[in-house]
Design a protein around this motif. Structure first.
Motif, PDB file in Angstrom:
ATOM      1  N   ASP A  27      41.432  30.941  35.830  1.00 49.41           N
ATOM      2  CA  ASP A  27      41.666  32.135  35.010  1.00 49.41           C
ATOM      3  C   ASP A  27      41.143  33.380  35.704  1.00 49.41           C
ATOM      4  O   ASP A  27      40.640  34.303  35.072  1.00 49.41           O
ATOM      5  CB  ASP A  27      41.088  31.976  33.598  1.00 49.41           C
ATOM      6  N   PRO A  61      42.641  35.984  36.838  1.00 47.46           N
ATOM      7  CA  PRO A  61      43.098  37.288  36.356  1.00 47.46           C
ATOM      8  C   PRO A  61      42.338  37.782  35.131  1.00 47.46           C
ATOM      9  O   PRO A  61      42.244  38.974  34.882  1.00 47.46           O
ATOM     10  CB  PRO A  61      44.571  37.046  36.023  1.00 47.46           C
ATOM     11  N   VAL A  62      41.803  36.843  34.354  1.00 48.89           N
ATOM     12  CA  VAL A  62      41.082  37.229  33.143  1.00 48.89           C
ATOM     13  C   VAL A  62      39.591  37.388  33.435  1.00 48.89           C
ATOM     14  O   VAL A  62      38.898  38.142  32.769  1.00 48.89           O
ATOM     15  CB  VAL A  62      41.317  36.174  32.045  1.00 48.89           C
ATOM     16  N   LYS A 109      34.645  28.970  24.660  1.00 45.86           N
ATOM     17  CA  LYS A 109      34.357  30.110  25.516  1.00 45.86           C
ATOM     18  C   LYS A 109      35.031  31.355  24.995  1.00 45.86           C
ATOM     19  O   LYS A 109      36.025  31.231  24.319  1.00 45.86           O
ATOM     20  CB  LYS A 109      34.805  29.842  26.945  1.00 45.86           C
ATOM     21  N   PRO A 110      34.543  32.517  25.313  1.00 46.14           N
ATOM     22  CA  PRO A 110      33.238  32.781  25.899  1.00 46.14           C
ATOM     23  C   PRO A 110      32.185  32.797  24.799  1.00 46.14           C
ATOM     24  O   PRO A 110      32.456  33.210  23.679  1.00 46.14           O
ATOM     25  CB  PRO A 110      33.431  34.181  26.475  1.00 46.14           C
ATOM     26  N   ASP A 123      30.352  31.409  30.138  1.00 48.39           N
ATOM     27  CA  ASP A 123      31.608  30.669  30.132  1.00 48.39           C
ATOM     28  C   ASP A 123      31.354  29.376  30.902  1.00 48.39           C
ATOM     29  O   ASP A 123      31.351  29.364  32.132  1.00 48.39           O
ATOM     30  CB  ASP A 123      32.696  31.504  30.804  1.00 48.39           C
ATOM     31  N   ARG A 145      33.589  27.738  33.738  1.00 48.91           N
ATOM     32  CA  ARG A 145      33.624  28.286  35.092  1.00 48.91           C
ATOM     33  C   ARG A 145      32.417  27.870  35.919  1.00 48.91           C
ATOM     34  O   ARG A 145      32.401  28.058  37.128  1.00 48.91           O
ATOM     35  CB  ARG A 145      33.659  29.807  35.033  1.00 48.91           C
ATOM     36  N   ARG A 199      31.818  43.942  30.182  1.00 48.98           N
ATOM     37  CA  ARG A 199      32.942  43.016  30.038  1.00 48.98           C
ATOM     38  C   ARG A 199      34.281  43.759  30.071  1.00 48.98           C
ATOM     39  O   ARG A 199      34.552  44.635  29.258  1.00 48.98           O
ATOM     40  CB  ARG A 199      32.774  42.271  28.713  1.00 48.98           C
ATOM     41  N   PHE A 200      35.108  43.391  31.019  1.00 50.23           N
ATOM     42  CA  PHE A 200      36.481  43.899  31.172  1.00 50.23           C
ATOM     43  C   PHE A 200      36.536  45.419  31.371  1.00 50.23           C
ATOM     44  O   PHE A 200      37.565  46.027  31.113  1.00 50.23           O
ATOM     45  CB  PHE A 200      37.340  43.509  29.965  1.00 50.23           C
ATOM     46  N   ARG A 229      37.650  46.690  37.533  1.00 52.69           N
ATOM     47  CA  ARG A 229      37.844  45.718  38.596  1.00 52.69           C
ATOM     48  C   ARG A 229      37.219  46.254  39.877  1.00 52.69           C
ATOM     49  O   ARG A 229      37.148  47.472  40.062  1.00 52.69           O
ATOM     50  CB  ARG A 229      39.351  45.526  38.816  1.00 52.69           C
ATOM     51  N   TRP A 253      38.247  46.841  42.719  1.00 54.77           N
ATOM     52  CA  TRP A 253      39.007  47.816  43.516  1.00 54.77           C
ATOM     53  C   TRP A 253      39.215  49.126  42.757  1.00 54.77           C
ATOM     54  O   TRP A 253      39.830  50.043  43.281  1.00 54.77           O
ATOM     55  CB  TRP A 253      40.363  47.233  43.915  1.00 54.77           C
ATOM     56  N   GLU A 254      38.728  49.202  41.537  1.00 54.43           N
ATOM     57  CA  GLU A 254      38.898  50.438  40.774  1.00 54.43           C
ATOM     58  C   GLU A 254      37.615  51.258  40.713  1.00 54.43           C
ATOM     59  O   GLU A 254      37.572  52.293  40.072  1.00 54.43           O
ATOM     60  CB  GLU A 254      39.304  50.112  39.342  1.00 54.43           C
ATOM     61  N   ARG A 305      33.262  54.415  37.513  1.00 51.16           N
ATOM     62  CA  ARG A 305      34.708  54.497  37.382  1.00 51.16           C
ATOM     63  C   ARG A 305      35.039  55.732  36.552  1.00 51.16           C
ATOM     64  O   ARG A 305      34.464  55.924  35.492  1.00 51.16           O
ATOM     65  CB  ARG A 305      35.247  53.250  36.676  1.00 51.16           C
ATOM     66  N   ASP A 306      35.952  56.528  37.012  1.00 47.14           N
ATOM     67  CA  ASP A 306      36.345  57.747  36.313  1.00 47.14           C
ATOM     68  C   ASP A 306      35.131  58.587  35.954  1.00 47.14           C
ATOM     69  O   ASP A 306      34.996  59.076  34.830  1.00 47.14           O
ATOM     70  CB  ASP A 306      37.133  57.419  35.027  1.00 47.14           C
ATOM     71  N   CYS A 347      44.705  42.543  34.076  1.00 42.43           N
ATOM     72  CA  CYS A 347      43.897  42.096  35.217  1.00 42.43           C
ATOM     73  C   CYS A 347      43.845  43.119  36.326  1.00 42.43           C
ATOM     74  O   CYS A 347      43.057  42.984  37.252  1.00 42.43           O
ATOM     75  CB  CYS A 347      44.416  40.773  35.754  1.00 42.43           C
ATOM     76  N   ARG A 401      41.490  38.925  27.576  1.00 42.95           N
ATOM     77  CA  ARG A 401      41.513  40.374  27.689  1.00 42.95           C
ATOM     78  C   ARG A 401      42.939  40.900  27.552  1.00 42.95           C
ATOM     79  O   ARG A 401      43.899  40.143  27.670  1.00 42.95           O
ATOM     80  CB  ARG A 401      40.891  40.821  29.005  1.00 42.95           C
TER      81      ARG A 401
END
Lengths: 851, 182
Positions: free
Chosen positions: A105, A107-108, A140-141, A151, A154, A216-217, A220, A222-223, A245-246, B87, B117
């Motif tokens: 998972d 991507p999540v 989870k979570p 989690d 994982r 949480r979330f 990323r 790269w951001e 970020r921003d 993602c 998410r």
């Protein structure tokens, strides 16, 4: 405990000849030859390796089987192959095995993109799996604590978090439950893992099993942008890496500095960044208009402040605290001394300490480094609780005691979290640190100790035991003292240092914990009543310390007060005196981030304060390390750089011009403070420099004459009363209360009692009580603590509600809220009865008259 | 050192330049009409071929099925949940840096996507997008695909930032697809 000096050896790895220190683990030594050996469980900070994940298998010539590089020490002439066929097959097999139960998972998962498991699977994995059986499943979570999500699907069972909990903060809360393939990380009975240093496991986890709930979330890898910074929430000044970020700070990570934080952060430093972006934060200037604080533009607020300060003139006083930088301190000193003609400025609570004492304490020969705590023969913790006052040192002291056998000796008024690790611990009467230091110095010198021991409230046997332990421990001794110990008689600590001969030792010395984050830097920049920048003679003599400022404000001798990130009603002792002082003052100009009680009631002008990610400048660590703050995130709202605000006020009042940039201002500071000479901003770089180690002409002379001890009268027990001691909890900060994630830790007043005292007073655990010193009252809940010294009640300072700062002591009475209310009810009833009787007699009299 | 430089011989590269006839009676008349008529021959030949103009916007150009036009976000057909889990891999893949994703967590009361998410904010700046289709390739959940719409002009740049709702909605007009063999 001298530091290890390993010899250098040469070994061969993948055909390269590499030099490395002997007995370094192979996984680390390989990096010296630019070869990476994949690891999951290995983390040198966690102590000895365990070899749990098997990821680091390598082939070593002469050894029949593959070896784990993390637990094999490198030896001279060793020949290692990390990419041989045997090693490669083993690495691929381990990756395949570790992925058996790992869900796909990514991507999540929050770790995606910065996940060692992803990277190692990509770099060392075979790219295929033969495993088709169902994976294990957990709910989870789940919340491991309000700050950490777990989690378990994982988890690759590397043990890092469990080892952390057991080896570093030694709270033993995290454990592996069940056995074999069924094992999972958890706590006993599933209670939440709440501890002062719990957040570190998020950063340790090599997969996405432990993630931060506030982050949480959010972003990323790269951001985001990484920005090096320093936490200014306590004197530890841990080096941090901010995730931005921003233009918003979203996360705080450690930036391992072995001389400052050793790569750990406390939860306050890790999660209180949230206070930067909350609605409660003051982000535009305010003035008091018709008794109410109202937001105004900068021009209006500056004009208001300048007018009021001009009227205040030499009757102005100033206090600085919080994370104010050295540069801001320098400008505050210039504003007061050169522009307004007043020398009343201070950066610490209590009475002023004389200049010779400050100079003697700042003597580089007496200065200890933070890492000395780990390698000294003994450490004496004097009148401070590292966990609350400078949390990261708690971990350092535990590390020294656990790994290097440092003797840990504790002399505090309140039971310490380190007691269980200590070789000896004694308790003295509240506020009597100086007397204890005198007594200890006398015991070490073989002089009579009775008077001092009595004044300190300790038994002479305990004192001699502590003195013997210090004498027997070895030459290198570090005294970690809270600056409160200077309150009684600053000479006491110097006498103790002299008795131990600390000035002659390289690996020992003094390390003072100030009450505010940049206490040392502010003092050295000249925010102290009797010294200018660099502890030199001030431009203007006759300055008063904080306590005297309060008295003079209350009596009307001083009329204006400039507060740089400090609210004396909240942070200083004798809150009631300060309350009166602020009420009497005609002008209170403050730089603040939050409306604390004193400012809410009395501030006339409030400028929004910056937080450390917004600041530019330098701060000084308690061990003399000058560290640099750089701008990491944009100013929130209308916030302006505080040094610019001070410079603007100085300019409008007709003072000398301030350098136009923050860099030029820092250079001016290095020029003004003699012992910072030779420092440059580029030289400070990301790690800072310790000025006591600089080879600059030292202006601090060794000349210090020891004076006779000034001992206060012993505290006598009083019938039905207890002595009162105060402490500040690590969580007592407006930033903690304002951070949504940390708010659950905001302390409420509790009174710590020994069981015997509680029994005598007929109090139960968790009972609501009223503590009174005769005039002022504080409400609290009873907490029975086995380690609490009998005869003393301990209360928390610096709380927004019911802070113990109002109590003057030394004795207090404790009654239950129920009995107080019953008494009040009885009083009211008696009053009512009397009134009723009166009306009755009146009625009777009237009736008689009528008849 | 050679004193005289040899004359350069262009060899086969030398071509003969066609020049117009010298001015004169016959030559002048040819110059006036002959070449013009030769040009007009092409014009008149096209006149009889009929009209080629497409009456845009009433009439639209049909696109190939693999044409990469405006992006679409998708929902699951059965549960109506969004396929996107926020993602940000599309944002990572995007060479024009035109995608912004801010993720949030699903709660039992508010379930937006199938995973833990979802994308609370999903924006594509169409004025930056180069329609390379990397986002579609990067998406692990087939949540974003390139659609067929190419009518993306607007009166100001701000309106060209497409939000999640706009990308999830069906476009107002269907862009015609080319039939097979067309």
């Amino acid at each position: 405990m001298p530091r290890p000096q390993p010899s250098e050896i040469t070994f061969s790895i993948d055909g390269r000849e590499v030099k490395a220190p002997e007995d370094m683990m192979l996984a680390d030594a390989a990096k010296l030859g630019d070869i990476e050996i994949p690891v999951f469980c290995y983390e040198p900070k966690l102590g000895p390796p365990v070899g749990a994940c098997r990821m680091c298998l390598v082939e070593i010539e002469g050894m029949p089987k593959l070896q784990t590089a993390c637990s094999t020490a490198v030896k001279d002439g060793m020949v290692v192959h990390t990419r041989s066929e045997r090693a490669r097959v083993a690495q691929e097999a381990v990756v395949e095995f570790l992925l058996i139960n790992h869900p796909l998972d990514c991507p999540v998962c929050d770790k995606g993109g910065e996940c060692p498991l992803q990277d190692i699977t990509f770099g060392w994995g075979g790219g295929k799996s033969r495993f088709i059986e169902p994976k294990r499943h957990f709910r989870k979570p789940l919340e491991l604590s309000p700050l950490i999500a777990i989690d378990r699907e994982r988890c690759i069972l590397c043990y890092r978090c469990v080892r952390y909990s057991q080896e570093i903060p030694e709270d033993y809360q995290l454990v592996l439950l069940e056995r074999g393939a069924e094992s999972f990380v958890g706590t006993f009975d599933g209670h939440p893992y709440v501890a002062p240093f719990s957040g570190n496991i998020v950063e340790l986890c090599p997969v996405g099993a432990l993630t931060s709930r506030p982050y949480r979330f959010r972003a990323r890898p790269w951001e985001i942008e990484d920005a090096g910074s320093i936490c200014t929430l306590c004197p530890a000044q841990c080096n941090t890496r901010l995730t931005v970020r921003d233009e918003r700070v979203l996360r705080v990570l450690d930036r391992n500095h072995p001389e400052v934080d050793d790569g750990w952060l406390c939860d306050k430093g890790r999660f209180a960044y949230q206070a930067m972006h909350v609605d409660e934060r003051i982000t535009s200037p305010m003035i008091r208009d018709g008794g109410v604080l109202r937001e105004v533009g900068w021009d209006r607020a500056l004009a208001e402040a300048v007018g009021a300060l001009r009227r205040g003139g030499s009757a102005t006083a100033a206090l600085a605290g919080g994370g104010a930088t050295n540069e801001e301190g320098l400008l505050l000193g210039r504003l007061l001394r050169e522009v307004l003609g007043s020398s009343h400025l201070d950066s610490r609570d209590g009475e002023a300490v004389s200049l010779p004492h400050w100079r003697a304490l700042a003597n580089p020969k007496l200065a200890a480094r933070v890492s000395d705590l780990e390698f000294a023969h003994a450490v004496l913790v004097l009148d401070c609780e590292p966990l609350d006052d400078m949390p990261i040192l708690d971990l350092r002291l535990r590390k020294g005691a656990r790994r290097n056998g440092v003797k840990l000796l504790i002399a505090t008024e309140r039971a310490s979290a380190l007691d269980s690790r200590a070789d000896a611990a004694i308790r003295f009467a509240p506020g009597r640190g100086a007397e204890l230091a005198w007594a200890l110095a006398a015991a070490l010198r073989g002089e009579p100790v009775d008077a001092a021991a009595q004044a300190a409230g300790i038994a002479t046997d305990d004192l001699h035991a502590l003195a013997d332990a210090l004498r027997d421990a070895g030459r290198e001794i570090v005294i970690l003292y809270g600056e409160r110990v200077l309150d009684g008689d600053p000479g006491a600590l110097l006498a103790l240092a002299d008795a131990l001969g600390l000035a002659e030792q390289d690996g020992g010395g003094l390390l003072g914990v100030p009450a505010v984050a940049n206490g040392r830097g502010l003092r050295e920049a000249g925010v102290t009543p009797n010294a200018g920048p660099g502890l030199g003679l001030p431009a203007l003599a006759g300055g008063h310390g904080a306590r005297e400022i309060a008295r003079r404000l209350a009596s009307g001798e001083l009329t204006a007060l400039y507060l740089l990130q400090v609210d004396p009603v909240l942070h200083y002792s004798d809150a009631e005196l300060w309350e009166r002082a602020l009420a009497r003052a005609t002008t209170v100009v403050a730089h603040a981030s939050f409306l604390t009680p004193g400012l809410r009631e009395h501030a006339t002008v409030i400028f929004p304060a910056e937080t450390s990610p917004e600041k530019e400048g330098t701060i000084t660590h308690p061990d003399g390390r000058v560290q640099r703050l750089r701008v990491a995130a944009a100013h929130a709202g209308d916030v302006r750089a505080e040094w610019r605000v001070l410079a603007e006020i100085i300019e409008r009042l007709g003072g000398a011009p301030t350098p136009p940039t923050a860099r030029a201002l820092s250079e001016a500071l290095f020029e003004d403070v003699p012992f910072y000479g030779g420092l440059t901003l580029d030289g400070l770089a990301g790690r800072g420099l310790r000025w006591p180690e600089l080879q600059v002409s030292n202006t601090l002379s060794d000349a210090y004459e020891e004076a006779e001890p000034k001992l206060r009268k012993p505290l006598r027990a009083a019938k039905g009363k207890l002595l009162v001691g105060t402490y500040r909890s690590i969580w007592a900060a407006p930033e903690v209360a304002a951070s949504p994630a940390l708010a659950f830790l905001t302390p409420r007043q509790r009174v710590e009692l020994a069981a015997a005292d509680a029994e005598a007073l007929e109090l139960r655990h968790d009972e609501a009580v009223v503590i009174s010193d005769g005039e002022r009252e504080v409400r609290a809940r009873v907490v029975l603590r086995a380690a609490a010294p009998a005869g003393t009640a301990f209360l928390e300072r610096e709380l927004e509600e019911d802070g113990a700062n109002v109590l003057r002591g030394p004795h207090v009475t404790i009654r239950t809220v129920a009995s107080v209310e019953a008494e009040a009810a009885a009083l009211i009833a008696a009053e009512e009865a009397r009134a009723a009787a009166e009306t009755e007699t009146l009625a009777q009299a009237e009736a008689e008259q009528v008849t | 050192m050679r004193l005289a430089v040899e004359r350069w011989d262009p060899g086969e590269d030398q071509i003969e330049v066609q020049r117009a006839p010298e001015p004169g009676v016959a030559g002048g008349a040819y110059r006036a009409f002959g070449e013009t008529l030769r040009g007009l021959k092409t014009t008149f030949a096209r006149v009889i071929e009929g009209v080629h103009t497409i009456q845009y916007p009433e009439q639209k150009v049909a696109v190939y099925p693999r044409f990469r036009g405006r992006h679409k976000l998708h929902r699951f057909e059965d549960s109506d949940l969004e396929k996107c889990v926020g993602c940000s891999l599309c944002a990572a893949a995007c060479p024009a840096d035109c995608i912004r994703v801010v993720a949030a967590e699903n709660t039992p009361e508010l379930r937006i996507s199938a995973g833990e998410r979802y994308a609370a904010v999903y924006e594509i700046n169409m004025s930056r997008c180069i329609f390379c289709g990397y986002c579609e390739v990067a998406c692990p959940f087939d949540a974003i695909t390139m659609g067929h719409d190419y009518e993306l002009s607007d009166y100001n740049r701000g309106d060209l930032i497409f939000t999640k709702e706009m990308l999830l909605a069906e476009p107002l007009d269907q862009t015609p697809l080319r039939a097979q063999g067309e």
